[in-house]
Design a protein around this motif. Structure first.
Motif, PDB file in Angstrom:
ATOM      1  N   SER A   1       0.828  -1.209   0.000  1.00 32.53           N
ATOM      2  CA  SER A   1       0.000   0.000   0.000  1.00 32.53           C
ATOM      3  C   SER A   1       0.861   1.257   0.000  1.00 32.53           C
ATOM      4  O   SER A   1       0.503   2.263  -0.615  1.00 32.53           O
ATOM      5  N   VAL A   2       2.000   1.217   0.669  1.00 28.02           N
ATOM      6  CA  VAL A   2       2.907   2.367   0.653  1.00 28.02           C
ATOM      7  C   VAL A   2       3.488   2.541  -0.744  1.00 28.02           C
ATOM      8  O   VAL A   2       3.613   3.666  -1.247  1.00 28.02           O
ATOM      9  N   SER A   3       3.827   1.445  -1.391  1.00 27.93           N
ATOM     10  CA  SER A   3       4.375   1.520  -2.743  1.00 27.93           C
ATOM     11  C   SER A   3       3.367   2.109  -3.729  1.00 27.93           C
ATOM     12  O   SER A   3       3.740   2.825  -4.650  1.00 27.93           O
ATOM     13  N   GLU A   4       2.098   1.804  -3.524  1.00 27.55           N
ATOM     14  CA  GLU A   4       1.063   2.321  -4.411  1.00 27.55           C
ATOM     15  C   GLU A   4       0.826   3.812  -4.192  1.00 27.55           C
ATOM     16  O   GLU A   4       0.429   4.523  -5.111  1.00 27.55           O
ATOM     17  N   ALA A   5       1.067   4.308  -2.971  1.00 26.26           N
ATOM     18  CA  ALA A   5       0.811   5.712  -2.662  1.00 26.26           C
ATOM     19  C   ALA A   5       1.794   6.634  -3.368  1.00 26.26           C
ATOM     20  O   ALA A   5       1.446   7.750  -3.742  1.00 26.26           O
ATOM     21  N   ALA A   6       3.011   6.186  -3.539  1.00 30.72           N
ATOM     22  CA  ALA A   6       4.029   7.010  -4.180  1.00 30.72           C
ATOM     23  C   ALA A   6       3.979   6.781  -5.685  1.00 30.72           C
ATOM     24  O   ALA A   6       4.214   5.687  -6.163  1.00 30.72           O
ATOM     25  N   GLY A   7       3.668   7.831  -6.410  1.00 33.57           N
ATOM     26  CA  GLY A   7       3.617   7.743  -7.865  1.00 33.57           C
ATOM     27  C   GLY A   7       4.970   7.991  -8.481  1.00 33.57           C
ATOM     28  O   GLY A   7       5.965   8.244  -7.785  1.00 33.57           O
ATOM     29  N   PRO A   8       5.059   7.955  -9.815  1.00 34.71           N
ATOM     30  CA  PRO A   8       6.349   8.153 -10.479  1.00 34.71           C
ATOM     31  C   PRO A   8       6.904   9.572 -10.301  1.00 34.71           C
ATOM     32  O   PRO A   8       8.099   9.795 -10.465  1.00 34.71           O
ATOM     33  N   ASP A   9       6.045  10.530  -9.943  1.00 33.66           N
ATOM     34  CA  ASP A   9       6.509  11.900  -9.756  1.00 33.66           C
ATOM     35  C   ASP A   9       7.038  12.158  -8.343  1.00 33.66           C
ATOM     36  O   ASP A   9       7.526  13.239  -8.051  1.00 33.66           O
ATOM     37  N   VAL A  10       6.959  11.168  -7.453  1.00 28.70           N
ATOM     38  CA  VAL A  10       7.435  11.328  -6.083  1.00 28.70           C
ATOM     39  C   VAL A  10       8.813  10.666  -5.977  1.00 28.70           C
ATOM     40  O   VAL A  10       8.935   9.459  -6.150  1.00 28.70           O
ATOM     41  N   PRO A  11       9.858  11.456  -5.698  1.00 30.24           N
ATOM     42  CA  PRO A  11      11.203  10.869  -5.617  1.00 30.24           C
ATOM     43  C   PRO A  11      11.348  10.022  -4.357  1.00 30.24           C
ATOM     44  O   PRO A  11      10.759  10.318  -3.316  1.00 30.24           O
ATOM     45  N   ALA A  12      12.150   8.980  -4.458  1.00 31.39           N
ATOM     46  CA  ALA A  12      12.439   8.140  -3.298  1.00 31.39           C
ATOM     47  C   ALA A  12      13.271   8.938  -2.306  1.00 31.39           C
ATOM     48  O   ALA A  12      14.116   9.746  -2.685  1.00 31.39           O
ATOM     49  N   THR A  13      13.019   8.750  -1.040  1.00 29.54           N
ATOM     50  CA  THR A  13      13.748   9.483  -0.011  1.00 29.54           C
ATOM     51  C   THR A  13      13.908   8.619   1.230  1.00 29.54           C
ATOM     52  O   THR A  13      13.096   7.748   1.496  1.00 29.54           O
TER      53      THR A  13
END
Length: 98
Positions: free
Chosen positions: A41-53
């Motif tokens: 569910s966390v992986s689904e929340a972050a879209g391609p426009d959200v950088p990994a941090t």
């Protein structure tokens, strides 16, 4: 819910060399399934426009300039040593080498 079977948990426990009872294997299968679903569910929340941090706020290291302070002379450094030789601490040998 993710499909984590009791056999999957038993296999992982064997690889990790962890002994688990039958009850623990059954319980862990359910718990691991919940963990996998939470990560999904966390992986689904972050879209391609959200950088990994790794942190929610930017971090910056703070460095200070190296300043040479009071430095001990060899004699001062060795003054409390039980034994010294040529401006070095002398300690008992721990290997059979010279």
């Amino acid at each position: 819910m993710a499909e984590i079977t009791r056999d999957d948990v038993a296999h992982l426990a064997q690889l990790a060399r962890i002994e688990m009872s039958e009850a623990e294997l059954d319980k862990m299968a359910g718990e691991l399934a919940h963990i996998v679903d939470a990560v999904k569910s966390v992986s689904e929340a972050a879209g391609p426009d959200v950088p990994a941090t790794s942190h929610p706020i930017p971090l910056q290291n703070v460095f200070r300039e190296d300043v040479v302070g009071h430095v001990l002379t060899p004699a001062e450094a060795l003054s409390g040593a039980p034994d010294a030789d040529q401006d070095r601490f002398k300690v008992p040998a721990i290997l059979d080498e010279e």
